[in-house]
Scaffold this motif. Structure first.
Motif, short mmCIF file in Angstrom:
data_model
loop_
_atom_site.label_atom_id
_atom_site.label_comp_id
_atom_site.label_asym_id
_atom_site.label_seq_id
_atom_site.Cartn_x
_atom_site.Cartn_y
_atom_site.Cartn_z
N ILE A 16 -17.67 29.84 -3.96
CA ILE A 16 -17.16 30.88 -4.87
C ILE A 16 -17.29 30.42 -6.32
CG2 ILE A 16 -15.05 32.08 -5.61
CD1 ILE A 16 -16.30 33.25 -3.03
N ASP A 17 -16.97 29.16 -6.58
CA ASP A 17 -17.09 28.62 -7.94
C ASP A 17 -18.53 28.65 -8.44
OD1 ASP A 17 -14.37 28.13 -8.18
OD2 ASP A 17 -14.52 26.02 -7.62
N SER A 18 -19.47 28.29 -7.57
CA SER A 18 -20.87 28.28 -8.00
C SER A 18 -21.39 29.70 -8.25
CB SER A 18 -21.75 27.55 -6.99
OG SER A 18 -21.81 28.24 -5.78
N ILE A 19 -20.94 30.67 -7.47
CA ILE A 19 -21.32 32.05 -7.70
C ILE A 19 -20.72 32.55 -9.01
CG2 ILE A 19 -21.08 34.43 -6.86
CD1 ILE A 19 -21.26 33.31 -4.02
N LYS A 28 -9.68 33.52 -12.76
CA LYS A 28 -8.36 33.30 -13.36
C LYS A 28 -7.35 32.77 -12.35
CE LYS A 28 -9.57 34.55 -17.40
NZ LYS A 28 -9.70 33.53 -18.43
N ALA A 29 -7.53 33.09 -11.07
CA ALA A 29 -6.62 32.60 -10.03
C ALA A 29 -7.33 32.57 -8.70
CB ALA A 29 -5.38 33.49 -9.95
N LYS A 30 -7.04 31.52 -7.92
CA LYS A 30 -7.54 31.39 -6.54
C LYS A 30 -6.33 31.11 -5.67
CE LYS A 30 -10.76 28.35 -7.99
NZ LYS A 30 -11.72 27.28 -7.91
N GLU A 31 -6.14 31.93 -4.67
CA GLU A 31 -4.98 31.78 -3.79
C GLU A 31 -5.41 31.79 -2.34
OE1 GLU A 31 -1.08 34.38 -2.71
OE2 GLU A 31 -1.74 34.41 -4.81
N PRO A 32 -5.68 30.61 -1.77
CA PRO A 32 -6.02 30.56 -0.35
C PRO A 32 -4.83 31.01 0.50
CG PRO A 32 -6.55 28.49 -1.44
CD PRO A 32 -5.74 29.31 -2.40
N ARG A 33 -5.11 31.74 1.53
CA ARG A 33 -4.06 32.22 2.45
C ARG A 33 -4.27 31.56 3.80
NH1 ARG A 33 -2.47 37.59 0.29
NH2 ARG A 33 -2.29 37.14 -1.92
N GLU A 51 -12.32 37.72 -14.06
CA GLU A 51 -12.47 38.38 -15.35
C GLU A 51 -13.94 38.39 -15.72
OE1 GLU A 51 -11.24 36.90 -19.57
OE2 GLU A 51 -9.51 37.90 -18.65
N GLY A 52 -14.42 39.54 -16.12
CA GLY A 52 -15.81 39.67 -16.52
C GLY A 52 -16.14 41.12 -16.79
N THR A 53 -17.36 41.36 -17.19
CA THR A 53 -17.80 42.73 -17.40
C THR A 53 -18.02 43.39 -16.05
OG1 THR A 53 -20.15 42.18 -17.41
CG2 THR A 53 -18.99 42.07 -19.54
#
Length: 82
Positions: A16-19, A28-33, A51-53
């Motif tokens: 997800i970070d690389s994408i 802005k936030a990552k919340e594993p469930r 956050e982005g266009t």
């Protein structure tokens, strides 16, 4: 790779970070469930605040849906910045 024997949250977060970097989306936030077993499938929920266009976010979602592993976006909300 589409059906790995074991999926680690750290691998998902790395992907997800690389994408996000590739699409210029800011996470802005990552919340594993907690994982949920539905029939024979294990779902690994992850809540993200991005956050982005409009174009960047749609490109991010396209890249996530194009991954070799089976991933899907279950719900999606969009709001204008405050």
């Amino acid at each position: 790779q589409a059906l790995p024997t074991e999926v680690l949250m750290s691998d998902i977060l790395k992907t997800i970070d690389s994408i996000a970097v590739a699409t210029r989306v800011s996470i802005k936030a990552k919340e594993p469930r907690n994982p949920v077993v539905v029939d024979v499938v294990e779902e690994i929920p992850l809540r993200l605040v991005l956050e982005g266009t409009y174009s960047e976010i749609t490109q991010f979602l396209y890249y996530v849906s194009s991954l070799e592993r089976i991933m899907k976006v279950k719900s999606f909300n969009m709001a204008a910045p405050q």
